[in-house]
Design an enzyme around this catalytic site. Structure first.
Site, short mmCIF file in Angstrom:
data_model
loop_
_atom_site.label_atom_id
_atom_site.label_comp_id
_atom_site.label_asym_id
_atom_site.label_seq_id
_atom_site.Cartn_x
_atom_site.Cartn_y
_atom_site.Cartn_z
N GLU A 270 20.14 -36.28 -22.51
CA GLU A 270 20.69 -36.44 -21.15
C GLU A 270 21.74 -35.36 -20.89
OE1 GLU A 270 21.03 -40.49 -19.02
OE2 GLU A 270 23.12 -39.80 -19.17
N HIS B 194 31.83 -57.00 -16.23
CA HIS B 194 32.27 -56.26 -17.43
C HIS B 194 33.37 -57.05 -18.13
CE1 HIS B 194 33.87 -52.95 -19.87
NE2 HIS B 194 32.72 -52.34 -19.68
N GLU C 39 34.15 -38.88 -18.39
CA GLU C 39 32.76 -38.53 -18.70
C GLU C 39 32.41 -37.09 -18.35
OE1 GLU C 39 32.84 -43.02 -18.36
OE2 GLU C 39 33.72 -41.33 -17.25
#
Length: 380
Positions: free
Chosen positions: A136, A255, A150
């Site tokens: 990816e 979450h 990220e």
């Protein structure tokens, strides 16, 4: 002559069965979903000797996915701790994976995406001169702080990697613009599409779907670090939507981050049109997603999974690295402001033709053979 021939035959035999040692390192649930299909594919290959190293950056969330796919970890770095910071995860992965790398001395280490585990593992490999394969690779927002951390992680991994497995042509172009040698970039599609071929079932049933007949299901997730401050406003938009549309049912896997869970329970805990639940296993997630009318999320991977299943996606972010879906019209950015989220969801709920157009576009993220393509390259 005969003796020399016999030795040559023995040498050829040894070469024929010589295996390539591949260590696959990851630590979060999304990584596991996307790497388990690759692990299973490599395990089928006679030339591959596979070792799995997890960091447990996510712990319970990660183990559930491994169980679903029947994958066993050879090493667990056990880095997760209460209230862990990026400093904690980076330091622990970097230090603890060194021992694993020294013991195994793999021919290549596979990392995925943009997590802190992937970044730290790739850095350790760089220090030890071990080749890195980045699955990816090439996703970019071009804003170093969005998503955070990220975007930095995936750019940094690209500097260490020998193999760059890009899911799309646009990801390849991003890497080329950064000076990566095109001979080291392989466009394979995304491995999450491979996973869908084994997880989605027409016979799936689940308590979350009880009472959902005749309802338009909206699969909802919100958890990103940079969106925490906007979360309450985002959730109040959900509250307004279920008030306006009695036929809509939100399914919201919450979450485990206490800051996320507390706000979700306070704003939506008593809302009849919303089902709050713990994080779902990969089978539950994919099958409920496949039965959804719409996805409303700040996640990355869900954008790809929904596209493969023909479900439109509204992305609660200001930028996305999955630009292919935006260009094709199968997803749209709606930001994090509650009133804009409310307006865009209403637009789709009120316009079935718009929803149909978003559902019927092509899937840009692969054909379900990414794991095979990656394995072929790694085992050359």
């Amino acid at each position: 002559m005969k003796k020399r021939s016999s030795q040559s035959s023995e040498t050829r035999s040894k070469q024929a069965i010589e295996k390539k040692k591949i260590l696959i390192a990851f630590g979060t649930r999304p990584e596991a979903i996307k790497l388990c299909p690759l692990i299973k594919e490599l395990e089928k290959r006679e030339k591959a000797q596979v070792r799995v190293c997890i960091s447990s950056q996510h712990k319970e969330l990660l183990r559930g996915v491994l169980d679903d796919f029947g994958v066993r970890a050879d090493y667990d770095l056990g880095v997760m701790s209460t209230s862990q910071t990026l400093f904690d995860v980076t330091e622990r992965v970097l230090e603890r994976i060194r021992e694993v790398l020294s013991r195994e001395m793999p021919d290549v280490v596979v990392v995925h995406g943009d997590t802190t585990t992937a970044f730290a593992a790739s850095l350790a490999c760089f220090y030890m001169n071990i080749p890195v394969a980045h699955v990816e690779a090439g996703l970019r927002t071009k804003n170093i702080r969005s998503p955070f951390p990220e975007e930095f992680n995936r750019r940094a991994i690209a500097l260490t990697a020998r193999y760059h497995f890009a899911p799309t042509m646009s990801a390849r172009q991003n890497l080329l613009r950064e000076g990566i040698d095109g001979e080291n970039i392989f466009v394979t599609g995304n491995t999450v599409i491979d996973a869908l071929s084994t997880t989605v079932s027409p016979h799936f049933a689940h308590p979350l779907l009880d009472g959902a007949i005749g309802k338009r299901i909206i699969f909802f997730t919100a958890h990103r670090r940079e969106n925490i401050c906007s979360l309450e406003d985002m959730l109040r938009a959900v509250f307004r939507l279920v008030e306006k549309y009695p036929d809509v049912l939100f399914i919201y896997p919450v979450h485990p981050n206490p800051r996320v869970r507390d706000v979700a329970e306070r704003v939506l805990g008593r809302c009849d049109g919303v089902k709050l639940c713990s994080p779902l296993g990969v089978y539950e997630c994919h099958n409920i997603l496949a039965r959804s009318y719409l996805v409303l999320t700040d996640s990355g991977g869900l954008q790809e999974e929904a596209a493969a299943l023909g479900v439109p996606v509204l992305v609660m972010r200001d930028e996305t690295e999955r630009c292919d879906g935006i260009k094709l019209g199968i997803s749209a950015l709606v930001g994090t402001k509650g009133h804009k989220i409310f307006e865009k969801v209403c637009e789709i709920l009120d316009n079935s033709e718009l929803r149909e157009r978003m559902s019927c576009s092509e899937n840009p993220y692969g054909d379900g053979n990414a794991s095979k393509a990656i394995s072929d390259v790694l085992l050359i």
